[in-house]
Write a protein that holds these residues in place. Structure first.
Motif, PDB file in Angstrom:
ATOM      1  N   GLU A   1       0.799  -1.229   0.000  1.00 52.25           N
ATOM      2  CA  GLU A   1       0.000   0.000   0.000  1.00 52.25           C
ATOM      3  C   GLU A   1       0.831   1.279   0.000  1.00 52.25           C
ATOM      4  OE1 GLU A   1      -3.279  -0.064   2.714  1.00 52.25           O
ATOM      5  OE2 GLU A   1      -3.668  -2.178   2.284  1.00 52.25           O
ATOM      6  N   SER A   2       2.174   1.158  -0.087  1.00 52.24           N
ATOM      7  CA  SER A   2       3.015   2.352   0.028  1.00 52.24           C
ATOM      8  C   SER A   2       3.793   2.617  -1.258  1.00 52.24           C
ATOM      9  CB  SER A   2       4.015   2.179   1.181  1.00 52.24           C
ATOM     10  OG  SER A   2       3.320   1.927   2.372  1.00 52.24           O
ATOM     11  N   ASP A   3       4.205   3.875  -1.417  1.00 49.78           N
ATOM     12  CA  ASP A   3       4.982   4.254  -2.606  1.00 49.78           C
ATOM     13  C   ASP A   3       6.476   4.169  -2.356  1.00 49.78           C
ATOM     14  OD1 ASP A   3       2.702   4.810  -4.080  1.00 49.78           O
ATOM     15  OD2 ASP A   3       2.536   6.812  -3.197  1.00 49.78           O
TER      16      ASP A   3
ATOM     17  N   VAL B   1       6.683   3.249   8.054  1.00 50.35           N
ATOM     18  CA  VAL B   1       5.858   4.102   8.931  1.00 50.35           C
ATOM     19  C   VAL B   1       4.490   3.441   9.148  1.00 50.35           C
ATOM     20  CG1 VAL B   1       4.659   6.319   9.124  1.00 50.35           C
ATOM     21  CG2 VAL B   1       7.031   6.251   8.329  1.00 50.35           C
ATOM     22  N   ARG B   2       3.887   2.954   8.043  1.00 47.24           N
ATOM     23  CA  ARG B   2       2.574   2.293   8.167  1.00 47.24           C
ATOM     24  C   ARG B   2       2.674   1.058   9.066  1.00 47.24           C
ATOM     25  NH1 ARG B   2      -1.486   3.087   4.129  1.00 47.24           N
ATOM     26  NH2 ARG B   2      -0.794   4.488   2.498  1.00 47.24           N
ATOM     27  N   TYR B   3       3.729   0.295   8.849  1.00 52.62           N
ATOM     28  CA  TYR B   3       3.947  -0.947   9.623  1.00 52.62           C
ATOM     29  C   TYR B   3       4.069  -0.637  11.114  1.00 52.62           C
ATOM     30  CZ  TYR B   3       7.164  -4.589  11.492  1.00 52.62           C
ATOM     31  OH  TYR B   3       7.797  -5.541  12.258  1.00 52.62           O
ATOM     32  N   GLU B   4       4.933   0.300  11.445  1.00 51.78           N
ATOM     33  CA  GLU B   4       5.133   0.620  12.868  1.00 51.78           C
ATOM     34  C   GLU B   4       3.868   1.204  13.489  1.00 51.78           C
ATOM     35  OE1 GLU B   4       8.378   2.520  14.689  1.00 51.78           O
ATOM     36  OE2 GLU B   4       9.767   1.965  13.097  1.00 51.78           O
TER      37      GLU B   4
ATOM     38  N   PRO C   1      -4.753  -9.245  11.734  1.00 47.45           N
ATOM     39  CA  PRO C   1      -3.677  -8.585  10.987  1.00 47.45           C
ATOM     40  C   PRO C   1      -3.968  -8.477   9.492  1.00 47.45           C
ATOM     41  CG  PRO C   1      -3.034 -10.812  11.616  1.00 47.45           C
ATOM     42  CD  PRO C   1      -4.329 -10.521  12.305  1.00 47.45           C
ATOM     43  N   VAL C   2      -4.921  -9.274   9.021  1.00 44.34           N
ATOM     44  CA  VAL C   2      -5.225  -9.272   7.582  1.00 44.34           C
ATOM     45  C   VAL C   2      -6.121  -8.086   7.214  1.00 44.34           C
ATOM     46  CG1 VAL C   2      -6.168 -10.673   5.698  1.00 44.34           C
ATOM     47  CG2 VAL C   2      -5.067 -11.796   7.638  1.00 44.34           C
ATOM     48  N   THR C   3      -6.935  -7.643   8.179  1.00 39.14           N
ATOM     49  CA  THR C   3      -7.899  -6.571   7.866  1.00 39.14           C
ATOM     50  C   THR C   3      -7.657  -5.298   8.673  1.00 39.14           C
ATOM     51  OG1 THR C   3      -9.375  -7.520   9.518  1.00 39.14           O
ATOM     52  CG2 THR C   3      -9.745  -8.185   7.234  1.00 39.14           C
ATOM     53  N   GLN C   4      -6.772  -5.360   9.653  1.00 39.01           N
ATOM     54  CA  GLN C   4      -6.472  -4.199  10.500  1.00 39.01           C
ATOM     55  C   GLN C   4      -6.104  -3.002   9.608  1.00 39.01           C
ATOM     56  OE1 GLN C   4      -6.203  -3.543  13.727  1.00 39.01           O
ATOM     57  NE2 GLN C   4      -4.835  -1.769  13.691  1.00 39.01           N
ATOM     58  N   PRO C   5      -6.794  -1.837   9.756  1.00 37.04           N
ATOM     59  CA  PRO C   5      -6.425  -0.683   8.921  1.00 37.04           C
ATOM     60  C   PRO C   5      -4.969  -0.290   9.165  1.00 37.04           C
ATOM     61  CG  PRO C   5      -8.487  -0.275  10.102  1.00 37.04           C
ATOM     62  CD  PRO C   5      -7.908  -1.534  10.669  1.00 37.04           C
ATOM     63  N   ILE C   6      -4.259   0.006   8.078  1.00 37.00           N
ATOM     64  CA  ILE C   6      -2.850   0.451   8.240  1.00 37.00           C
ATOM     65  C   ILE C   6      -2.619   1.737   7.453  1.00 37.00           C
ATOM     66  CG2 ILE C   6      -1.806  -1.775   8.755  1.00 37.00           C
ATOM     67  CD1 ILE C   6      -0.958  -1.910   5.790  1.00 37.00           C
TER      68      ILE C   6
END
Ligand SMILES: Cc1cc2nc3c(=O)[nH]c(=O)nc-3n(C[C@H](O)[C@H](O)[C@H](O)COP(=O)(O)OP(=O)(O)OC[C@H]3O[C@@H](n4cnc5c(N)ncnc54)[C@H](O)[C@@H]3O)c2cc1C
Length: 383
Positions: A317-319, A326-329, A378-383
Motif C-alpha cells: 500500500e506504500s509508494d 511508517v505504516r507498519y510501525e 492482521p489481515v484486515t487491520q487498517p494500516i
C-alpha cells in the motif's frame, strides 16, 4: 535477516504480495527447537492468509477446553472454552502446534514460491544503511547490498544492535524447563483435559499435546535469584526438575517423570525494554528483534506472524520503503508494547503466592482472551 518463524512468515507474505525476498539465516541447516507453540485466532488468521490452512488442519491440535488447576490437588480453578465459541466470536480457533511443524511448513511454502529464497550459513556481522539501500557483511567475509533489510534475527538481534545500539538483557528471576514426552508414556487420567496449566506459588506448568497427539509438550517455570547464561538449550536432568516440583500434584510429576532426558532443557528468562522505534532508513525490525517478550501469554511467535502480514500489506500500500515502515510501525507498535507489558504482568499473576484466589484475581477469564488480545485481525487491520 533470520530464518525463524518471523523471518519465514514475512518472506512468505512478501512473496504472496509479488516481491522477491531473500532469507539470510546464520545456521547451516534450517531447524526449530523441539517445543510447542500456542497460536491465537489472530495468528490463525495470518497463517490462513499465508496459505497454511492445511498445516493448521493437519498438524495443529485445537483444544475444546483448557483448565487451570491447583498445584497441590489439581482441583480446577478456571475452565476456559477454546472451541467453537472462539470461531463464532473471532472467526478463528485456538491452535497448539509443534514449532518444527510450523517452521517446516513455512520454509516449504517459501521454497515453493522460490527455491533459492532461503540462504543458509549466512551469518550477518555488520550492516550499513544508506539512502540507496543496505549493505550487509557476513561472517565469511562476503558482502552484499539490498534495497531494504528486515531484521528478524531474534531477541539478541545484531540488526537491532547495529541500528539502535545495545539493548541490555535483564535477568527476570524466572527460569524454565521445556520437555517433550511421548504420549504413550503419559497416564491418560492426568490429561483431563489434555491442554492446560497448573499454578502454584512461584511456579507455573503449562502442558499440551502436539504432533497429532504423539507428544506432550510442557514448559515449567520457577524462580531463581541468579542466572548467567542467556540461551534456550541448556541440558537438565529429570531429578533436578522433580526436585523443584517435589510438593506438586502427581498430575504434574507423573508426566515429568516420563520425559526422556535428551528432550529436557532449561533456560533463564531475560527481558528487554521495548524500543520506541523499529525502523531507520531502509532497515526495520520484526518479531523478537523488535519486541522481545516473556513467554507467559504465549504470544511471541503470534506477534512475529502478525508483524509479517502487516509489513507485507504496508509494502503493497506504500509508494516507498520508508512509507511502508511508517505504516507498519503505526499499525503494530502499540499492540506489541501492550503484549510485552501484559506478559510481564501475567508472569507475576501466575506465580502469585496465593493460588486459592486465582479465579477471583483473573475474574475467571483466560489471561490472553481476557485482555482482548483475540479481537484483532492482521489481515484486515487498517494500516
Ligand atoms: C518457553 C517459551 C514458550 C513460548 N511459547 C510461545 C507460544 O506458545 N506462542 C507464541 O506465539 N510464542 C511463544 N514463544 C515465543 C516465540 O518462540 C518467539 O517469540 C518467536 O520464536 C520469535 O520468532 P523470531 O523469528 O522473531 O525469532 P527467532 O525464532 O529467534 O529466529 C531468529 C532467527 O534469526 C537467526 N539469526 C540470528 N542472528 C543472526 C545473524 N547474525 N545472521 C543471520 N541469522 C541470524 C537465528 O538463527 C534464527 O533462525 C515462546 C518462547 C519461549 C521461550
Amino acid at each position: 535477516m533470520g530464518g525463524g518463524i518471523g523471518g519465514l512468515s514475512v518472506a512468505l507474505a512478501l512473496q504472496r504480495a509479488g516481491f522477491k525476498p531473500v532469507v539470510l539465516e546464520q545456521a547451516p541447516h534450517l531447524a526449530e527447537v523441539g517445543a510447542g507453540l500456542s497460536l491465537s485466532p489472530t495468528a490463525a488468521h495470518a497463517l490462513n492468509h499465508l496459505g497454511l490452512h492445511q498445516t493448521l488442519a493437519e498438524k495443529a491440535y485445537h483444544p475444546e477446553d483448557q483448565c487451570v488447576r491447583h498445584y497441590q490437588d489439581a482441583r480446577p480453578l478456571v475452565w476456559i472454552n477454546r472451541g467453537a465459541r472462539l470461531q463464532e466470536l473471532y472467526g478463528e480457533r485456538y491452535y497448539l502446534i509443534h514449532r518444527a511443524d510450523l517452521h517446516d511448513a513455512l520454509a516449504a511454502e517459501v521454497r515453493r514460491h522460490d527455491p533459492a529464497a532461503i540462504e543458509l550459513d549466512r551469518r550477518c556481522v555488520a550492516i550499513e544503511s544508506t539512502s540507496a539501500g543496505v549493505r550487509v557483511d557476513f561472517a565469511d567475509g562476503t558482502r552484499r547490498s539490498f534495497d531494504a533489510l528486515i531484521g528478524a534475527d531474534g531477541s539478541r538481534s545484531i540488526v537491532r544492535h547495529q541500528i539502535f545500539g545495545a539493548l541490555e538483557p535483564q535477568y527476570t528471576g524466572y527460569i524454565a524447563w521445556r520437555g517433550l514426552v511421548p504420549m504413550e508414556r503419559v497416564p491418560q487420567e492426568i490429561l483431563q483435559p489434555a491442554s492446560g496449566v497448573f499454578v502454584g506459588p512461584g511456579h507455573l506448568v503449562n502442558r499440551y499435546p502436539v504432533r497429532n497427539r504423539e507428544l506432550l509438550n510442557f514448559v515449567a517455570f520457577a524462580e531463581r535469584k541468579e542466572w548467567a547464561e542467556e540461551g534456550w538449550s541448556i541440558r537438565s536432568s529429570v531429578e533436578e526438575l522433580l526436585e523443584e516440583f517435589r510438593d506438586w500434584t502427581p498430575w504434574v510429576t507423573r508426566f515429568m517423570e516420563q520425559v526422556p532426558p535428551e528432550q529436557l532443557f532449561k533456560w533463564g528468562l531475560f527481558d528487554r525494554e521495548p524500543l520506541s522505534q523499529w525502523s531507520k532508513g531502509r532497515v526495520t525490525l520484526l518479531g523478537d528483534a523488535a519486541h522481545p517478550v516473556l513467554p507467559f501469554l504465549g504470544h511471541g511467535a503470534v506477534l512475529a506472524i502478525e508483524d509479517a502480514v502487516v509489513l507485507a500489506r504496508a509494502f503493497v500500500e506504500s509508494d516507498s520503503i520508508e512509507e511502508a515502515y511508517v505504516r507498519y510501525e503505526t499499525g503494530r507498535r502499540e499492540r506489541a508494547a501492550f503484549v510485552v507489558q501484559e506478559s510481564r504482568r501475567a508472569g507475576k499473576m501466575f506465580h502469585a503466592p496465593d493460588t486459592d484466589t486465582y479465579k477471583e484475581r483473573t475474574k475467571g477469564k483466560a489471561a490472553d482472551e481476557g485482555l482482548g488480545l483475540f479481537a484483532y485481525n492482521p489481515v484486515t487491520q487498517p494500516i
